[in-house]
Design a protein around this motif. Structure first.
Motif, PDB file in Angstrom:
ATOM      1  N   GLN A  52       8.777  -6.405  14.131  1.00 49.63           N
ATOM      2  CA  GLN A  52       9.024  -5.230  14.960  1.00 49.63           C
ATOM      3  C   GLN A  52       9.953  -4.267  14.226  1.00 49.63           C
ATOM      4  OE1 GLN A  52      10.073  -7.407  18.706  1.00 49.63           O
ATOM      5  NE2 GLN A  52       8.393  -6.174  19.539  1.00 49.63           N
ATOM      6  N   ALA A  53       9.622  -4.041  12.950  1.00 49.52           N
ATOM      7  CA  ALA A  53      10.401  -3.134  12.109  1.00 49.52           C
ATOM      8  C   ALA A  53      10.005  -1.698  12.405  1.00 49.52           C
ATOM      9  CB  ALA A  53      10.153  -3.454  10.637  1.00 49.52           C
ATOM     10  N   GLU A  54      10.984  -0.817  12.313  1.00 52.32           N
ATOM     11  CA  GLU A  54      10.717   0.595  12.565  1.00 52.32           C
ATOM     12  C   GLU A  54      11.704   1.462  11.806  1.00 52.32           C
ATOM     13  OE1 GLU A  54      13.109   1.235  16.738  1.00 52.32           O
ATOM     14  OE2 GLU A  54      11.095   0.374  16.832  1.00 52.32           O
ATOM     15  N   LEU A  55      11.351   2.742  11.689  1.00 54.83           N
ATOM     16  CA  LEU A  55      12.226   3.729  11.073  1.00 54.83           C
ATOM     17  C   LEU A  55      13.291   4.145  12.080  1.00 54.83           C
ATOM     18  CD1 LEU A  55       9.468   6.028   9.541  1.00 54.83           C
ATOM     19  CD2 LEU A  55      10.611   4.085   8.460  1.00 54.83           C
ATOM     20  N   ASN A  59      17.613   6.305   5.241  1.00 53.79           N
ATOM     21  CA  ASN A  59      17.628   5.032   4.524  1.00 53.79           C
ATOM     22  C   ASN A  59      18.013   3.844   5.410  1.00 53.79           C
ATOM     23  OD1 ASN A  59      20.302   5.863   4.818  1.00 53.79           O
ATOM     24  ND2 ASN A  59      20.941   4.914   2.892  1.00 53.79           N
ATOM     25  N   VAL A  60      17.856   3.980   6.714  1.00 50.74           N
ATOM     26  CA  VAL A  60      18.212   2.906   7.656  1.00 50.74           C
ATOM     27  C   VAL A  60      16.970   2.517   8.446  1.00 50.74           C
ATOM     28  CG1 VAL A  60      19.642   2.258   9.637  1.00 50.74           C
ATOM     29  CG2 VAL A  60      20.604   3.672   7.817  1.00 50.74           C
ATOM     30  N   TYR A  61      16.766   1.203   8.566  1.00 52.17           N
ATOM     31  CA  TYR A  61      15.599   0.652   9.241  1.00 52.17           C
ATOM     32  C   TYR A  61      16.062  -0.331  10.308  1.00 52.17           C
ATOM     33  CZ  TYR A  61      13.769   2.793   5.104  1.00 52.17           C
ATOM     34  OH  TYR A  61      13.494   3.713   4.117  1.00 52.17           O
ATOM     35  N   ALA A 105       0.860  -1.180   0.000  1.00 51.59           N
ATOM     36  CA  ALA A 105       0.000   0.000   0.000  1.00 51.59           C
ATOM     37  C   ALA A 105       0.898   1.232   0.000  1.00 51.59           C
ATOM     38  CB  ALA A 105      -0.895  -0.016   1.230  1.00 51.59           C
ATOM     39  N   ALA A 106       0.335   2.357  -0.375  1.00 46.90           N
ATOM     40  CA  ALA A 106       1.130   3.580  -0.450  1.00 46.90           C
ATOM     41  C   ALA A 106       1.615   3.990   0.930  1.00 46.90           C
ATOM     42  CB  ALA A 106       0.306   4.693  -1.080  1.00 46.90           C
ATOM     43  N   GLY A 107       2.851   4.439   0.993  1.00 45.42           N
ATOM     44  CA  GLY A 107       3.388   5.022   2.209  1.00 45.42           C
ATOM     45  C   GLY A 107       4.084   4.047   3.135  1.00 45.42           C
ATOM     46  N   ARG A 108       5.083   4.578   3.826  1.00 47.11           N
ATOM     47  CA  ARG A 108       5.853   3.764   4.774  1.00 47.11           C
ATOM     48  C   ARG A 108       5.018   3.354   5.968  1.00 47.11           C
ATOM     49  NH1 ARG A 108      11.729   6.211   5.721  1.00 47.11           N
ATOM     50  NH2 ARG A 108      10.553   8.030   6.313  1.00 47.11           N
ATOM     51  N   GLN A 109       4.141   4.236   6.434  1.00 46.46           N
ATOM     52  CA  GLN A 109       3.345   3.885   7.608  1.00 46.46           C
ATOM     53  C   GLN A 109       2.425   2.713   7.314  1.00 46.46           C
ATOM     54  OE1 GLN A 109       3.980   4.798  10.643  1.00 46.46           O
ATOM     55  NE2 GLN A 109       5.599   6.070   9.788  1.00 46.46           N
ATOM     56  N   ALA A 110       1.895   2.640   6.093  1.00 48.70           N
ATOM     57  CA  ALA A 110       1.061   1.496   5.721  1.00 48.70           C
ATOM     58  C   ALA A 110       1.893   0.215   5.725  1.00 48.70           C
ATOM     59  CB  ALA A 110       0.428   1.727   4.355  1.00 48.70           C
ATOM     60  N   LEU A 111       3.110   0.296   5.217  1.00 43.11           N
ATOM     61  CA  LEU A 111       3.991  -0.875   5.231  1.00 43.11           C
ATOM     62  C   LEU A 111       4.347  -1.277   6.653  1.00 43.11           C
ATOM     63  CD1 LEU A 111       6.445  -0.086   2.305  1.00 43.11           C
ATOM     64  CD2 LEU A 111       4.977  -2.087   2.483  1.00 43.11           C
ATOM     65  N   LEU A 112       4.642  -0.294   7.488  1.00 42.67           N
ATOM     66  CA  LEU A 112       5.035  -0.587   8.870  1.00 42.67           C
ATOM     67  C   LEU A 112       3.882  -1.133   9.707  1.00 42.67           C
ATOM     68  CD1 LEU A 112       7.410   2.416   9.553  1.00 42.67           C
ATOM     69  CD2 LEU A 112       8.040  -0.010   9.429  1.00 42.67           C
ATOM     70  N   SER A 113       2.655  -0.915   9.267  1.00 44.19           N
ATOM     71  CA  SER A 113       1.513  -1.449  10.006  1.00 44.19           C
ATOM     72  C   SER A 113       1.061  -2.807   9.469  1.00 44.19           C
ATOM     73  CB  SER A 113       0.353  -0.447   9.991  1.00 44.19           C
ATOM     74  OG  SER A 113      -0.105  -0.268   8.667  1.00 44.19           O
ATOM     75  N   SER A 114       1.773  -3.337   8.476  1.00 45.83           N
ATOM     76  CA  SER A 114       1.421  -4.656   7.934  1.00 45.83           C
ATOM     77  C   SER A 114       1.718  -5.731   8.983  1.00 45.83           C
ATOM     78  CB  SER A 114       2.220  -4.932   6.660  1.00 45.83           C
ATOM     79  OG  SER A 114       3.587  -5.156   6.971  1.00 45.83           O
ATOM     80  N   PRO A 115       1.031  -6.865   8.896  1.00 43.91           N
ATOM     81  CA  PRO A 115       1.281  -7.950   9.867  1.00 43.91           C
ATOM     82  C   PRO A 115       2.745  -8.395   9.909  1.00 43.91           C
ATOM     83  CG  PRO A 115      -0.735  -8.377   8.655  1.00 43.91           C
ATOM     84  CD  PRO A 115      -0.088  -7.194   8.011  1.00 43.91           C
ATOM     85  N   MET A 116       3.392  -8.477   8.754  1.00 41.01           N
ATOM     86  CA  MET A 116       4.793  -8.910   8.728  1.00 41.01           C
ATOM     87  C   MET A 116       5.689  -7.902   9.443  1.00 41.01           C
ATOM     88  SD  MET A 116       7.231 -10.979   8.084  1.00 41.01           S
ATOM     89  CE  MET A 116       6.728 -12.208   6.914  1.00 41.01           C
ATOM     90  N   ALA A 117       5.502  -6.623   9.157  1.00 43.58           N
ATOM     91  CA  ALA A 117       6.325  -5.590   9.790  1.00 43.58           C
ATOM     92  C   ALA A 117       6.095  -5.559  11.293  1.00 43.58           C
ATOM     93  CB  ALA A 117       6.030  -4.228   9.171  1.00 43.58           C
ATOM     94  N   ARG A 118       4.855  -5.757  11.710  1.00 43.05           N
ATOM     95  CA  ARG A 118       4.576  -5.780  13.155  1.00 43.05           C
ATOM     96  C   ARG A 118       5.215  -6.997  13.800  1.00 43.05           C
ATOM     97  NH1 ARG A 118      -1.004  -4.753  11.781  1.00 43.05           N
ATOM     98  NH2 ARG A 118      -1.345  -6.839  12.576  1.00 43.05           N
ATOM     99  N   TRP A 119       5.178  -8.154  13.120  1.00 47.50           N
ATOM    100  CA  TRP A 119       5.797  -9.365  13.667  1.00 47.50           C
ATOM    101  C   TRP A 119       7.311  -9.191  13.762  1.00 47.50           C
ATOM    102  CZ3 TRP A 119       9.320 -13.139  12.451  1.00 47.50           C
ATOM    103  CH2 TRP A 119       9.270 -14.297  13.242  1.00 47.50           C
TER     104      TRP A 119
END
Length: 139
Positions: free
Chosen positions: A25-28, A33-35, A9-23
């Motif tokens: 625990q990914a963050e900015l 350019n570092v995560y 989906a558009a935007g980093r926040q949408a990506l960060l709220s995906s189930p995979m990103a939450r599992w």
């Protein structure tokens, strides 16, 4: 199929709220350019040496590539086409950082390199080359 491989989906926040990103625990981070992957016990692949699972590292690298595309253009949508990963060192039970470098962005494809480290940026634990298919923004 990996959740990070689905069209984002558009935007980093949408990506960060995906189930995979939450599992994961990914963050900015404070660097553009570092995560960061926040360590969790569920990320352990080898309990004897307490190393991160290779799939966790690979998923974080792919997610970082998609996050970087979204950073450049909040309306951009992408899908991982291919990823080649080199695991360079054994990981530890601590946070993992990923730095994304853009190699080339064309009309339909983007080529990115992702470097991961834990303690020192100049001592990488893995690197990946990711190809991302770019989709035009939806009207």
């Amino acid at each position: 199929m990996n959740a990070s491989r689905h069209v984002a989906a558009a935007g980093r926040q949408a990506l960060l709220s995906s189930p995979m990103a939450r599992w994961l625990q990914a963050e900015l981070t404070s660097r553009e350019n570092v995560y960061r992957l926040r360590f969790a016990e569920r990320h352990i692949g080898n309990p004897f040496v307490r190393a991160l699972h290779g799939g966790v590292v690979g998923s974080m690298m792919e997610l970082s590539a998609l996050l970087e595309i979204a950073r450049l253009d909040e309306n951009a949508r992408g899908e991982i086409v291919s990823t080649s990963i080199d695991y360079l060192r054994v990981t530890k039970d601590t946070d993992l950082l990923a730095r994304v470098e853009i190699v080339r962005i064309a009309r339909r494809l983007a080529f990115l390199d992702v470097w991961c480290w834990q303690d020192e940026e100049d001592v990488p634990v893995a690197r990946a080359s990711c190809t991302v298919r770019l989709f035009p923004p939806e009207a």
